[in-house]
Design a protein around this motif. Structure first.
Motif, short mmCIF file in Angstrom:
data_model
loop_
_atom_site.label_atom_id
_atom_site.label_comp_id
_atom_site.label_asym_id
_atom_site.label_seq_id
_atom_site.Cartn_x
_atom_site.Cartn_y
_atom_site.Cartn_z
N ILE A 17 0.84 -1.21 0.00
CA ILE A 17 0.00 0.00 0.00
C ILE A 17 0.87 1.25 0.00
CG2 ILE A 17 -1.63 1.34 1.42
CD1 ILE A 17 -2.72 -1.47 2.37
N ARG A 18 1.89 1.26 0.85
CA ARG A 18 2.74 2.47 0.96
C ARG A 18 3.48 2.77 -0.34
NH1 ARG A 18 3.67 0.92 6.62
NH2 ARG A 18 5.30 -0.46 5.84
N GLU A 19 3.76 1.74 -1.13
CA GLU A 19 4.48 1.91 -2.40
C GLU A 19 3.55 2.36 -3.54
OE1 GLU A 19 8.06 0.70 -3.10
OE2 GLU A 19 7.80 1.52 -1.07
N SER A 20 2.24 2.31 -3.29
CA SER A 20 1.28 2.55 -4.37
C SER A 20 1.03 4.04 -4.57
CB SER A 20 -0.06 1.86 -4.05
OG SER A 20 0.18 0.49 -3.83
N LYS A 21 0.61 4.39 -5.78
CA LYS A 21 0.27 5.79 -6.09
C LYS A 21 -1.25 5.99 -6.06
CE LYS A 21 4.24 7.75 -6.88
NZ LYS A 21 4.72 8.50 -5.74
N THR A 22 -1.97 4.89 -6.28
CA THR A 22 -3.43 4.96 -6.23
C THR A 22 -3.90 3.75 -5.42
OG1 THR A 22 -3.39 5.85 -8.47
CG2 THR A 22 -5.53 5.17 -7.62
N VAL A 23 -4.73 4.01 -4.40
CA VAL A 23 -5.20 2.92 -3.56
C VAL A 23 -6.70 3.07 -3.32
CG1 VAL A 23 -4.96 1.72 -1.36
CG2 VAL A 23 -2.99 2.87 -2.33
N LEU A 47 -11.53 3.36 14.81
CA LEU A 47 -10.17 3.03 15.24
C LEU A 47 -9.33 4.29 15.48
CD1 LEU A 47 -9.45 -0.06 12.94
CD2 LEU A 47 -10.02 -0.06 15.37
N GLY A 48 -9.95 5.46 15.35
CA GLY A 48 -9.29 6.69 15.78
C GLY A 48 -8.61 7.50 14.70
N PHE A 49 -8.81 7.14 13.42
CA PHE A 49 -8.23 7.95 12.34
C PHE A 49 -9.17 9.11 12.02
CE2 PHE A 49 -6.49 3.71 11.96
CZ PHE A 49 -5.15 3.95 11.72
N ASN A 50 -8.61 10.15 11.39
CA ASN A 50 -9.44 11.29 10.97
C ASN A 50 -9.67 11.23 9.48
OD1 ASN A 50 -9.48 12.47 13.53
ND2 ASN A 50 -7.43 13.32 13.17
N ASP A 51 -10.81 11.76 9.05
CA ASP A 51 -11.14 11.74 7.62
C ASP A 51 -10.04 12.39 6.78
OD1 ASP A 51 -13.49 10.87 8.73
OD2 ASP A 51 -14.76 11.97 7.33
N ASP A 52 -9.43 13.47 7.32
CA ASP A 52 -8.46 14.21 6.49
C ASP A 52 -7.11 13.50 6.38
OD1 ASP A 52 -7.45 14.69 8.96
OD2 ASP A 52 -7.96 16.83 9.00
N GLN A 53 -6.96 12.32 6.99
CA GLN A 53 -5.74 11.53 6.79
C GLN A 53 -5.81 10.70 5.50
OE1 GLN A 53 -5.91 9.90 11.02
NE2 GLN A 53 -3.71 9.92 10.65
N PHE A 54 -6.99 10.71 4.87
CA PHE A 54 -7.17 9.94 3.64
C PHE A 54 -7.54 10.89 2.51
CE2 PHE A 54 -8.31 7.52 7.36
CZ PHE A 54 -7.54 6.37 7.22
N GLU A 108 -0.34 6.87 4.73
CA GLU A 108 1.03 7.21 4.30
C GLU A 108 1.20 7.16 2.78
OE1 GLU A 108 3.92 4.86 6.50
OE2 GLU A 108 2.51 4.85 8.18
N VAL A 109 0.11 6.97 2.06
CA VAL A 109 0.21 6.86 0.60
C VAL A 109 0.58 8.22 0.00
CG1 VAL A 109 -1.11 6.46 -1.52
CG2 VAL A 109 -1.37 4.92 0.43
N ASN A 110 1.59 8.18 -0.86
CA ASN A 110 2.00 9.40 -1.55
C ASN A 110 1.30 9.41 -2.92
OD1 ASN A 110 3.33 11.61 -2.49
ND2 ASN A 110 5.29 10.55 -2.81
N GLY A 111 0.00 9.70 -2.87
CA GLY A 111 -0.82 9.63 -4.08
C GLY A 111 -2.27 9.72 -3.64
N LEU A 112 -3.17 9.08 -4.39
CA LEU A 112 -4.60 9.17 -4.04
C LEU A 112 -5.03 7.92 -3.26
CD1 LEU A 112 -7.40 10.49 -4.27
CD2 LEU A 112 -7.66 9.36 -6.49
N SER A 113 -5.51 8.12 -2.03
CA SER A 113 -6.03 6.99 -1.25
C SER A 113 -7.52 7.20 -1.01
CB SER A 113 -5.30 6.89 0.09
OG SER A 113 -5.54 8.05 0.85
N VAL A 114 -8.30 6.17 -1.33
CA VAL A 114 -9.74 6.27 -1.15
C VAL A 114 -10.22 5.09 -0.31
CG1 VAL A 114 -11.98 6.33 -2.33
CG2 VAL A 114 -10.00 7.43 -3.39
N VAL A 115 -10.99 5.42 0.73
CA VAL A 115 -11.62 4.39 1.57
C VAL A 115 -13.08 4.38 1.16
CG1 VAL A 115 -12.16 3.68 3.93
CG2 VAL A 115 -10.07 4.99 3.48
N GLY A 116 -13.60 3.20 0.80
CA GLY A 116 -14.99 3.17 0.33
C GLY A 116 -15.85 2.26 1.19
N GLY A 117 -17.08 2.72 1.46
CA GLY A 117 -18.06 1.85 2.09
C GLY A 117 -18.35 2.18 3.53
#
Ligand code: 3PG
Length: 401
Positions: A314-320, A366-373, A347-356
């Motif tokens: 995941i960390r190596e990816s540009k789109t996740v 689990l304590g993450f913030n929306d703006d971390q993605f 930590e993705v250096n690109g576009l990360s999308v969480v869906g669903g």
């Protein structure tokens, strides 16, 4: 068709189809993300002086009235978030709904009870859906469809109602498509999709179409056991779709032909039973039945080696794109896989999308913030099917596909 295309909505009764299918525990909302995501459209309509009739489904009550799936707590939460009173009708098209809609003044809001308490909403028979949509249409002068999470369903309020009333897409649908278009039009490589969650049959179906579009597909959550079984491993009492094993074998062969990596867990967390007080051990993925729990062992999370391997890709990816928790994150002993994957996405250096709904709830719980993605989509199945390049009934009917 956008809201503007409906002309002035001042004083009009506007049915707003939202996806307010939020996770509930003991009657309490554990993640209100879908309610918050609906606010821009609702506020814009209130500002115009429309009379809002909000409809949604919650869960899968199969056409039966079931208090466990009532939208009452959601209406209460909406009132808090929007800062004004929100009425609630205890049915969807009956006396309560009709009276509540008749009582609306300009800018007022009512939430109607769960659409899926009515068999017509999800019926596979066109005439039954149209009959229910016709009853619903009597409660509004126009439809604003904004339930992005449900646009892949050919259901009465999503599809048929849009053909009866003047209709348009709301702001959430437009915002979601803005981001998802970036994933379908030339996503930057390496492009990784992570699939998990519990709606196994729904998700296994999308893999064939996703394969030609991605570089790596990481498999966790409930569907991983069908993959392990397809490789000839025993999976104890874990979730297994026996009739999908052949299909999955086909996916593994197709991935090899295309040069796409399907990455499967090498270790899993196996429990004695489903529950926070279960005993559990981590075991190699091909030895699930060799734990003290034998064939009764139940895989409830990916193991730490797998989570670390997934995180590195995941960390190596540009789109996740990530859809579906890696394990039963609601139970503390089985949340680590999901937590590690979520942390890697930040930590993705690109576009990360969480869906669903479940994945979004998982990262927030689990304590993450929306703006971390890069983006947290309200759509799970909907965004996956969109990424597959499928035509979605709820978008097509609005002229958005
Ligand atoms: C979702 O949670 O993905 C949407 O609300 C759709 O729900 P469904 O899979 O029950 O149709």
């Amino acid at each position: 068709r956008t809201i503007e295309s409906l002309g002035s909505l001042h004083g009009k009764r506007v049915i707003v189809r939202c996806d307010l299918n939020v996770p509930l525990k003991d009657g309490q909302i554990t993640d209100d993300g879908r309610v918050r995501a609906s606010l821009p459209t609702l506020k814009a309509l209130v500002e115009q002086g429309a009379r809002l009739v909000i409809v949604s489904h919650l869960g899968r009550p199969d056409g039966q009235v079931n208090p466990k799936y009532s939208l009452a707590p959601v209406a209460a939460r909406l009132a808090e978030l929007i800062g004004s009173p929100v009425a609630f009708a205890t049915d969807t098209v009956g006396e309560s709904a009709q009276a509540a809609v008749a009582a609306l003044a300009d800018g007022d809001i009512v939430v109607l009870e769960n659409l899926r308490f009515n068999a017509g909403e999800t019926s596979k028979v066109d005439a039954e859906r149209v009959a229910f949509a016709t009853e619903l249409s009597a409660l509004g002068d126009a439809l604003v469809s904004d339930g992005f999470g449900v646009v892949h369903r050919k259901q009465a309020s999503v599809f048929d109602l849009a053909q009866i009333l003047p209709s348009a897409a709301g702001l959430l649908i437009a915002a979601e498509l803005d981001v998802l278009d970036r994933l379908t039009e030339k996503p930057e490589a390496p492009y990784t999709v992570i699939l998990g969650g519990s709606k196994v049959s729904d998700k296994l179906g999308v893999i064939g179409h996703l394969l030609p579009r991605v570089n790596s597909l990481l498999i966790g959550g409930g569907m991983l056991f069908t993959f392990l079984a397809a490789q000839g491993h025993k999976v104890g009492a874990s979730l297994l779709e026996v009739d999908q094993i052949e299909t999955v074998r086909g996916y593994l062969a197709e991935a090899e032909r295309l040069g796409v990596k399907i990455v499967l867990p090498t270790d899993v967390v196996v429990a004695s039973k489903f529950g926070a007080d279960a005993e559990y051990v981590t075991t190699p993925a091909d030895q699930i039945e060799d734990t003290p729990f034998g064939a009764a062992g139940l895989g409830l999370d990916i193991g730490p080696d797998t989570a670390a391997a997934f995180a590195a890709i995941i960390r190596e990816s540009k789109t996740v794109f990530w859809n579906g928790p890696m394990g039963v994150f609601e139970l503390a002993p089985f949340a680590d896989g999901t937590r590690t994957v979520a942390a890697a996405l930040t930590e993705v250096n690109g576009l990360s999308v969480v869906g669903g709904g479940d994945s979004a709830a998982a990262v927030r719980i689990l304590g993450f913030n929306d703006d971390q993605f890069g983006h947290i989509s309200t759509g799970g199945g909907a965004s996956l099917e969109f990424l597959e390049g499928k035509r979605l009934p709820g978008l097509e009917v609005l002229g958005w596909q």
